[in-house]
Motif scaffolding. Structure first.
Motif, PDB file in Angstrom:
ATOM      1  N   LEU A 101      -5.925   3.010  89.220  1.00 48.24           N
ATOM      2  CA  LEU A 101      -5.461   3.550  87.945  1.00 48.24           C
ATOM      3  C   LEU A 101      -6.566   4.345  87.251  1.00 48.24           C
ATOM      4  CD1 LEU A 101      -3.059   3.553  85.949  1.00 48.24           C
ATOM      5  CD2 LEU A 101      -4.047   1.519  84.913  1.00 48.24           C
ATOM      6  N   ILE A 102      -7.783   3.806  87.251  1.00 44.76           N
ATOM      7  CA  ILE A 102      -8.928   4.464  86.607  1.00 44.76           C
ATOM      8  C   ILE A 102      -9.251   5.784  87.310  1.00 44.76           C
ATOM      9  CG2 ILE A 102     -11.411   4.281  86.171  1.00 44.76           C
ATOM     10  CD1 ILE A 102     -10.946   1.230  85.833  1.00 44.76           C
ATOM     11  N   ILE A 103      -9.276   5.759  88.652  1.00 44.44           N
ATOM     12  CA  ILE A 103      -9.571   6.984  89.416  1.00 44.44           C
ATOM     13  C   ILE A 103      -8.513   8.049  89.145  1.00 44.44           C
ATOM     14  CG2 ILE A 103      -9.668   7.949  91.764  1.00 44.44           C
ATOM     15  CD1 ILE A 103     -11.002   5.365  92.672  1.00 44.44           C
ATOM     16  N   GLY A 104      -7.235   7.645  89.102  1.00 42.49           N
ATOM     17  CA  GLY A 104      -6.157   8.592  88.822  1.00 42.49           C
ATOM     18  C   GLY A 104      -6.314   9.239  87.464  1.00 42.49           C
ATOM     19  N   LEU A 105      -6.683   8.448  86.452  1.00 41.57           N
ATOM     20  CA  LEU A 105      -6.878   8.971  85.098  1.00 41.57           C
ATOM     21  C   LEU A 105      -8.044   9.955  85.035  1.00 41.57           C
ATOM     22  CD1 LEU A 105      -6.355   5.682  83.044  1.00 41.57           C
ATOM     23  CD2 LEU A 105      -4.912   7.717  82.958  1.00 41.57           C
ATOM     24  N   ILE A 106      -9.134   9.618  85.722  1.00 44.73           N
ATOM     25  CA  ILE A 106     -10.323  10.479  85.714  1.00 44.73           C
ATOM     26  C   ILE A 106     -10.026  11.820  86.384  1.00 44.73           C
ATOM     27  CG2 ILE A 106     -12.665  10.754  86.629  1.00 44.73           C
ATOM     28  CD1 ILE A 106     -13.021   7.720  86.281  1.00 44.73           C
ATOM     29  N   VAL A 107      -9.433  11.770  87.582  1.00 44.30           N
ATOM     30  CA  VAL A 107      -9.129  13.010  88.310  1.00 44.30           C
ATOM     31  C   VAL A 107      -8.132  13.861  87.525  1.00 44.30           C
ATOM     32  CG1 VAL A 107      -8.103  13.973  90.408  1.00 44.30           C
ATOM     33  CG2 VAL A 107      -9.637  12.009  90.562  1.00 44.30           C
ATOM     34  N   GLY A 108      -7.116  13.230  86.926  1.00 40.87           N
ATOM     35  CA  GLY A 108      -6.135  13.968  86.128  1.00 40.87           C
ATOM     36  C   GLY A 108      -6.774  14.661  84.941  1.00 40.87           C
ATOM     37  N   GLU A 109      -7.733  13.994  84.315  1.00 43.14           N
ATOM     38  CA  GLU A 109      -8.419  14.551  83.149  1.00 43.14           C
ATOM     39  C   GLU A 109      -9.345  15.702  83.553  1.00 43.14           C
ATOM     40  OE1 GLU A 109      -9.355  15.163  79.260  1.00 43.14           O
ATOM     41  OE2 GLU A 109      -7.854  13.776  80.037  1.00 43.14           O
ATOM     42  N   SER A 153      -5.748  10.405  96.334  1.00 46.39           N
ATOM     43  CA  SER A 153      -5.413   9.351  97.297  1.00 46.39           C
ATOM     44  C   SER A 153      -6.452   9.300  98.415  1.00 46.39           C
ATOM     45  CB  SER A 153      -4.019   9.596  97.892  1.00 46.39           C
ATOM     46  OG  SER A 153      -3.034   9.546  96.891  1.00 46.39           O
ATOM     47  N   LEU A 154      -6.849  10.480  98.895  1.00 46.98           N
ATOM     48  CA  LEU A 154      -7.858  10.550  99.960  1.00 46.98           C
ATOM     49  C   LEU A 154      -9.186   9.982  99.474  1.00 46.98           C
ATOM     50  CD1 LEU A 154      -8.189  11.652 102.877  1.00 46.98           C
ATOM     51  CD2 LEU A 154      -9.097  13.741 101.877  1.00 46.98           C
ATOM     52  N   LEU A 155      -9.550  10.334  98.259  1.00 46.00           N
ATOM     53  CA  LEU A 155     -10.777   9.816  97.650  1.00 46.00           C
ATOM     54  C   LEU A 155     -10.727   8.294  97.552  1.00 46.00           C
ATOM     55  CD1 LEU A 155     -13.420  10.656  96.063  1.00 46.00           C
ATOM     56  CD2 LEU A 155     -12.030  10.485  93.992  1.00 46.00           C
ATOM     57  N   PHE A 156      -9.578   7.773  97.113  1.00 42.16           N
ATOM     58  CA  PHE A 156      -9.406   6.325  96.962  1.00 42.16           C
ATOM     59  C   PHE A 156      -9.474   5.614  98.311  1.00 42.16           C
ATOM     60  CE2 PHE A 156      -6.609   2.603  96.876  1.00 42.16           C
ATOM     61  CZ  PHE A 156      -7.203   1.860  95.878  1.00 42.16           C
ATOM     62  N   VAL A 157      -8.773   6.164  99.303  1.00 40.56           N
ATOM     63  CA  VAL A 157      -8.731   5.522 100.628  1.00 40.56           C
ATOM     64  C   VAL A 157     -10.106   5.511 101.283  1.00 40.56           C
ATOM     65  CG1 VAL A 157      -7.838   5.751 102.976  1.00 40.56           C
ATOM     66  CG2 VAL A 157      -6.295   5.992 101.044  1.00 40.56           C
ATOM     67  N   LEU A 158     -10.769   6.672 101.288  1.00 37.60           N
ATOM     68  CA  LEU A 158     -12.048   6.772 101.997  1.00 37.60           C
ATOM     69  C   LEU A 158     -13.182   6.059 101.278  1.00 37.60           C
ATOM     70  CD1 LEU A 158     -11.956  10.487 103.243  1.00 37.60           C
ATOM     71  CD2 LEU A 158     -11.365   8.405 104.490  1.00 37.60           C
ATOM     72  N   VAL A 159     -13.220   6.180  99.942  1.00 34.50           N
ATOM     73  CA  VAL A 159     -14.348   5.597  99.193  1.00 34.50           C
ATOM     74  C   VAL A 159     -14.090   4.122  98.854  1.00 34.50           C
ATOM     75  CG1 VAL A 159     -15.746   5.727  97.101  1.00 34.50           C
ATOM     76  CG2 VAL A 159     -14.986   7.827  98.220  1.00 34.50           C
ATOM     77  N   VAL A 160     -12.995   3.853  98.153  1.00 31.43           N
ATOM     78  CA  VAL A 160     -12.731   2.480  97.698  1.00 31.43           C
ATOM     79  C   VAL A 160     -12.320   1.586  98.859  1.00 31.43           C
ATOM     80  CG1 VAL A 160     -11.379   1.027  96.154  1.00 31.43           C
ATOM     81  CG2 VAL A 160     -12.092   3.303  95.408  1.00 31.43           C
ATOM     82  N   LEU A 198       0.271  -1.716  94.084  1.00 31.12           N
ATOM     83  CA  LEU A 198       0.840  -0.365  93.994  1.00 31.12           C
ATOM     84  C   LEU A 198      -0.228   0.671  93.658  1.00 31.12           C
ATOM     85  CD1 LEU A 198       4.072  -1.383  92.081  1.00 31.12           C
ATOM     86  CD2 LEU A 198       3.713  -1.237  94.544  1.00 31.12           C
ATOM     87  N   ASP A 199      -1.200   0.826  94.563  1.00 29.37           N
ATOM     88  CA  ASP A 199      -2.302   1.768  94.322  1.00 29.37           C
ATOM     89  C   ASP A 199      -1.793   3.198  94.181  1.00 29.37           C
ATOM     90  OD1 ASP A 199      -3.967  -0.412  94.576  1.00 29.37           O
ATOM     91  OD2 ASP A 199      -4.327  -0.077  96.713  1.00 29.37           O
ATOM     92  N   GLY A 200      -0.915   3.608  95.091  1.00 29.51           N
ATOM     93  CA  GLY A 200      -0.399   4.983  95.055  1.00 29.51           C
ATOM     94  C   GLY A 200       0.380   5.267  93.778  1.00 29.51           C
ATOM     95  N   THR A 201       1.175   4.292  93.341  1.00 26.72           N
ATOM     96  CA  THR A 201       1.928   4.441  92.103  1.00 26.72           C
ATOM     97  C   THR A 201       0.988   4.589  90.916  1.00 26.72           C
ATOM     98  OG1 THR A 201       3.697   3.071  93.014  1.00 26.72           O
ATOM     99  CG2 THR A 201       3.694   3.367  90.636  1.00 26.72           C
TER     100      THR A 201
END
Length: 294
Positions: A76-84, A217-224, A289-292
């Motif tokens: 959720l945090i990564i999604g918010l940061i990238v969106g911003e 999603s790629l950033l999340f999968v590879l890094v996290v 629900l990481d993708g969501t």
């Protein structure tokens, strides 16, 4: 992949035909969903029923929920940061005053009505069989856990019942192996309808949004997830290669539920115990629900 490409081709050049083959995708998803409840029930019941140390089940459950909550929050945090940072909606020049608030009123009302208590009570099915009829994963998981604990306390009789449950699971997985042969047809129908109904040109304005989502999603999968995998002792890239078929089916049908039974089998093939697989994967479909979140 060939079927997905053909679906895109049909949807682009013959949009009416693309819309007409939508039932192929819907039918495949329905066939898979039909088997999810029985597969989860048999897998969880056999896994817990086979365990003599029932405290282990509790420990696995607590660890699972803690992991899901922690990793989902990171997503959720990564999604918010990238969106911003990337602002994928910038440039659409939408007049906010022209938007219809009634379009999302149903979601707002639902969110207000569904508190934590209501959500927890909804996990309890009206009857034992209604959980299968509704196809509610959490309800099926609840009755499976209760059944598994009950069987584990029956001694020799429990072992005989557990063998029957395992035999039933083999039947259900056999049916799924037959259904999955139709995966390319389902993917073709789903892709043809998507492109036929909305058109390639109409999606151009949304490419930035789609690209932003896949980048995140790629950033999340590879890094996290990659970091977590390394701590657990395996390579996330090798794991992605191992489940590439399932990833393609999800891409084509736009439904992760279509691969749930196969993921259970693949995790067991890698060496994960039935009890862990049976608890973690079905629960993840409701709580992880990481993708969501992204």
């Amino acid at each position: 992949m060939i079927a997905i490409a053909i679906g895109i081709f049909i949807g682009h050049f013959w949009p009416d035909l693309g819309k007409a083959v939508k039932p192929l995708g819907d039918g495949f998803i329905s066939l898979i969903k039909m088997m999810i409840g029985p597969v989860i029930f048999c897998t969880v019941v056999h896994g817990i029923g086979s365990m003599r140390d029932l405290k282990k089940v509790g420990r696995v459950g607590v660890k699972t929920l803690f992991y899901f909550e922690a990793v989902s929050t990171i997503a959720l945090i990564i999604g918010l940061i990238v969106g911003e940072v990337l602002q994928p909606g910038k440039g659409f020049n939408i007049d906010v005053a022209s938007l219809d608030p009634k379009a999302v009123a149903g979601y707002v009302t639902k969110a207000k009505e569904e508190g934590i208590v209501a959500h927890l009570l909804a996990i309890i099915p009206d009857t034992f069989m209604s959980a299968f009829a509704k196809g509610d994963l959490l309800q099926v998981l609840l009755i499976a856990i209760l059944s598994g604990f009950a069987i584990s306390r029956l001694g020799d009789l429990g072992e005989k019942i557990n063998n029957v449950i395992d035999a039933m699971a083999q039947i259900f997985f056999g049916i799924i192996r037959i259904i999955v042969r139709a995966a390319p047809i389902g993917a073709l129908g789903a892709m043809a309808f998507t492109v036929g109904a909305y058109g390639v040109a109409s999606l151009v304005n949304l490419l930035q949004l789609i690209a932003t989502f896949y980048l995140t999603s790629l950033l999340f999968v590879l890094v996290v997830l990659g970091t977590i995998a390394r701590f657990a002792g395996f390579s996330i890239l090798r794991f992605l290669g191992y489940i590439k078929d399932e990833l393609l089916i999800v891409l084509g049908t736009s439904s992760s539920e279509t691969v749930l039974p196969h993921m259970i089998q693949k995790m067991e093939h890698l060496g994960a115990s039935k009890s862990v697989v049976g608890l973690v994967i079905p629960t993840g479909y409701s709580f992880n629900l990481d993708g969501t979140n992204i």
